[in-house]
Design an enzyme around this catalytic site. Structure first.
Site, PDB file in Angstrom:
ATOM      1  N   HIS A 249       0.790  -1.348  -0.063  1.00 29.65           N
ATOM      2  CA  HIS A 249       0.006   0.063   0.069  1.00 29.65           C
ATOM      3  C   HIS A 249       0.812   1.324   0.059  1.00 29.65           C
ATOM      4  O   HIS A 249       0.291   2.252  -0.390  1.00 29.65           O
ATOM      5  CB  HIS A 249      -1.236   0.103   1.092  1.00 29.65           C
ATOM      6  CG  HIS A 249      -0.555   0.254   2.718  1.00 29.65           C
ATOM      7  ND1 HIS A 249      -0.232  -0.571   3.301  1.00 29.65           N
ATOM      8  CD2 HIS A 249      -0.372   1.434   2.976  1.00 29.65           C
ATOM      9  CE1 HIS A 249      -0.099  -0.235   4.395  1.00 29.65           C
ATOM     10  NE2 HIS A 249      -0.071   1.319   4.377  1.00 29.65           N
TER      11      HIS A 249
ATOM     12  N   ASP B 116       1.313  -7.678   2.096  1.00 34.69           N
ATOM     13  CA  ASP B 116       1.378  -6.139   1.961  1.00 34.69           C
ATOM     14  C   ASP B 116       2.864  -5.723   1.883  1.00 34.69           C
ATOM     15  O   ASP B 116       3.443  -5.363   2.772  1.00 34.69           O
ATOM     16  CB  ASP B 116       0.708  -5.371   3.123  1.00 34.69           C
ATOM     17  CG  ASP B 116       0.182  -3.963   2.855  1.00 34.69           C
ATOM     18  OD1 ASP B 116       0.827  -3.653   1.711  1.00 34.69           O
ATOM     19  OD2 ASP B 116      -0.390  -3.381   3.659  1.00 34.69           O
TER      20      ASP B 116
ATOM     21  N   SER C 216       3.980   2.202   8.508  1.00 34.52           N
ATOM     22  CA  SER C 216       3.885   1.168   7.318  1.00 34.52           C
ATOM     23  C   SER C 216       4.987   0.890   6.747  1.00 34.52           C
ATOM     24  O   SER C 216       5.723   1.885   6.213  1.00 34.52           O
ATOM     25  CB  SER C 216       2.784   1.634   6.480  1.00 34.52           C
ATOM     26  OG  SER C 216       1.464   1.410   6.937  1.00 34.52           O
TER      27      SER C 216
END
Ligand code: ARG
Ligand code: GLU
Length: 712
Positions: A85, A221, A647
């Site tokens: 992402h 991810d 992230s």
């Protein structure tokens, strides 16, 4: 002697109570505050191994990726890992109908195939310095806040210039504890960052928004990039001549496996938290602001989802918008539940009462009034906050209105008689916004959203902030919307193109007379003149009070070590691999496996449509060195305190080996930006073995794994 020892043990014990895995710590201060606690919990290295200006250290392998993520270097040829992402924008930009990398995945089989990305850079942190004294030079308590801030700004500017003179580095100085302290961060930015690999979205975004913010989780991810440098290993703009960057340090990867209770830590760039808000602020967020924002996004998402379900082309066009809108929407919802369950307001009230008492008992007059004044400010802020949120969430999120607002800069440049160059630059930007807007725009969706969102604004904001728009009756908005959406030039791509291609003094009028632009302006003027200035100045006022509050709190609890709110500077969080019990009768294990991916498989449901190839590999049980107990681990959870910006952050073991990539938090403890719950706040990490397994077995890009240093 014995007494002293007991006392020391007691004090250390007390200090430890405060830790409870909560906290995002400044690397520079680990030696002073954390290292003993970390080592007691199982950490095998020293503080200098993490952060040092004298020797290579682990910090040298961690970067700011793009604008809001973290990444880490994993090979001596500049190979970089981050989340899917986080790489999403870059992957999308390279995608077309013929080469749909988002859907199919992308793998460069050699360096020549790696794809350059305009406007993507990574930043290495070179040093951290406590510059509090320098920034607060000539600042005294009797100054007005404005004068104080002005002196601070001048000091910061001077310091930044001095510290980077004759270098290609950049300096950032940020306030900590609301300006009780200041730290300076020196960065080196590399601008040639190329896409190396990305799994298909059916792996990288597996579970989509359904599983987002949730555990058990099965999302792969990750995406892979490579940093390039000039021949001297220095930063350079993209060039074919550039060569792979040779890092000072890269992270070795451990596939030895993870057990419950293992020490684990995260190094990265948490964006922002608000851990020290007073109870009134929490109440405002939980009872007013989050519910309002959720209401608006509920409506937006409902329309977007309805159309996405009708048609796949629309689903693709709105995939990114949908993900963007639903991410915070879901977090806000979880925050409300979590704050309530944690009794955050009651706990904060108790702390505030204690603080008041302490201030009175000790005649700390400077602290008497802070809480009542803050409380007063929050009631004053309320009406502005509501108008602020509805402007942003309802009016500004209507796509055509946002697009119309983008003409403002060009208009301003012409009206201010800016240079030809400036105008050209602004027009170029506008043209690219224009292309982006029309590429993924569906008028029917936008118009339906308009009809739902505009009445929400009128129903909720104070009447002072409701513009009088000619012909608008919110009870019968559809006729009004029809007119607006049929007459506006902002809905006609070729007209917009010709307008932008030849923009001049005269064409300003065309824009200004457009019904959409007029509509936008009537709200924007109120926002700019009536809402924002007051909202900002009241918040500015709260900051001053929080600065005193935090100073007072630290005085009151002088044996507690406080950590500063996240502010997108490098932090270290540490804790343990640990499952949790979200609800009565439910226990979550600390990890998930590929078995769960296959269990969730459902070709009928977009978010759970497992690629056939993965199913084949699963069937053949071709798991290689990535297997554990006959399966491949996919995600695990731990008690590391993290937030948005973390992230892509490396999740490391006690020896400093990479064991996973942080990418999310679990729903039940999601209020940790305002109050951390050791029982339920968990970060969600992609197990590095799933990443390697996908690269090696699924993508057939084993050469990338060979490039890394794998510890078996
Ligand atoms: N919740 C994760 C983080 O804030 C992942 C967000 C991207 N994924 C999504 N489905 N929207 O930001
Ligand atoms: N997904 C988040 C990000 O984009 C990290 C998860 C969190 O907020 O903790 O940074």
């Amino acid at each position: 002697m014995k007494k002293i020892i007991t006392l020391v043990v007691l004090v250390i014990g007390l200090a430890n109570v405060n830790f409870a895995d909560e906290g995002m710590w400044i690397p520079l201060l680990l030696e002073k505050y954390n290292i003993e606690d970390m080592q007691a919990k199982g950490f095998k290295l020293s503080a200098e191994d993490i952060y040092s200006i004298n020797q290579d250290c682990l910090m040298d392998a961690v970067v700011i990726f793009g604008r809001g993520c973290t990444g880490e270097v994993v090979s001596d040829k500049g190979l970089l890992l981050t989340n899917h992402h986080c790489g999403y924008g870059a992957i999308q930009k390279h995608s077309s109908i013929e080469n749909d990398y988002l859907t199919e995945g992308f793998w460069a089989m050699n360096m020549r195939e790696e794809l350059p990305n305009e406007n993507l850079s990574v930043k290495f942190l070179k040093s951290i310095e406590d510059v509090t004294e320098k920034v607060l030079k000539d600042v005294s308590d009797d100054l007005t806040e404005d004068v104080r801030q002005e002196i601070i700004k001048t000091n910061i500017d001077t310091l930044k210039k001095l510290s980077t003179a004759d270098t290609h580095y950049s300096a950032v100085i940020k306030p900590f504890f609301y300006g009780n302290q200041y730290y300076m961060f020196i960065y080196e930015e590399y601008k040639d960052v190329r896409l190396v690999g990305a799994p298909p979205s059916a792996i990288g975004k597996f579970g989509g928004d359904t599983d987002n913010w949730m555990f058990p989780r099965h999302t792969g991810d990750f995406s892979i990039f490579r940093i390039y440098a000039d021949k001297d290993n220095k930063p350079a703009e993209y060039s074919e001549e550039n060569v792979p960057y040779k890092p000072k340090r890269f992270l070795p990867i451990s596939v030895k496996g993870i057990n419950e209770g293992d020490f684990t830590w995260v190094m990265g760039y948490p964006g922002s938290t608000q851990e020290y808000l007073i109870s009134d602020a929490i109440e405002q967020i939980a009872n007013i602001r989050n519910p309002n924002r959720i209401e608006v996004r509920d409506a937006r998402l409902e329309v977007m989802n309805k159309y996405a379900d009708m048609n796949d082309t629309i689903r693709i066009k709105y995939a990114s918008k949908n993900a963007g809108a639903s991410n915070s929407w879901k977090r806000w919802k979880g925050e409300i539940v979590g704050l309530e369950r944690l009794k955050t307001v009651e706990k904060k009230k108790a702390l505030e009462a204690k603080f008041q008492n302490w201030a009175k008992l000790n005649s700390k007059t400077e602290y008497y009034k802070i809480i009542p004044q803050l409380s007063e400010l929050y009631s004053e802020i309320e009406e502005y906050a509501i108008a602020y949120d509805y402007w942003r969430e309802s009016i500004r999120s209507i796509e055509v209105i946002r697009f119309a607002s983008m003409f403002d800069k060009v208009i301003k440049t012409i009206k201010d008689e800016g240079s030809e160059e400036d105008l050209e630059k602004e027009l170029k930007k506008l043209q690219s916004e224009l292309d982006k807007f029309f590429k993924d725009y569906v008028k029917d969706i936008d118009q339906e959203i308009f009809m739902k969102l505009v009445p929400m604004y009128y129903n909720k904001v104070n009447s002072t902030y409701k513009p009088n728009v000619q012909g608008l009756n919110i009870d019968e908005i559809s006729g009004f919307a029809d007119n607006l959406y049929s007459e506006s030039l902002f809905l006609n791509q070729s007209k917009c193109n010709s307008l932008v291609q030849d923009f001049n003094k005269e064409t300003i009028k065309v824009v200004e007379n457009d019904p959409v632009y007029k509509f936008y302006k009537s709200f924007a003027d109120i926002y700019k003149n009536e809402v924002k200035p007051k909202y900002d100045s009241l918040n500015y006022e709260t900051k001053r009070l929080y600065r005193a509050y935090l100073k007072g709190l630290q005085e009151m609890n002088s044996d507690k070590i406080y950590y500063p709110d996240a502010n997108f500077t490098m932090r270290v969080s540490y804790g343990n691999v640990e499952g949790f019990s979200p609800r009565d009768g439910v226990d979550y294990k600390y990890y998930t496996t590929i078995d769960g991916v296959i269990e969730k498989d459902n070709p009928q449901i977009y978010d759970y449509d497992v690629p056939q190839k993965l199913k084949d590999i699963y069937k053949a049980k071709d798991f290689g060195i990535y297997q554990q107990d006959g399966s491949v681990p996919v995600c695990f959870i731990a008690t590391n305190h993290t937030t948005g910006g973390n992230s892509g952050s490396p999740v490391l073991d006690a020896e400093g080996n990479l064991i996973g990539l942080n990418f999310d938090r679990a729903w039940d403890g999601i209020m940790s930006d305002m109050m951390f719950d050791p029982e339920r706040s968990r970060n969600v990490t992609l197990d590095i073995r799933y990443l390697l397994f996908i690269v090696d077995k699924f993508a057939g890009a084993g050469h990338l794994v060979d490039e890394m240093k794998i510890i078996k």
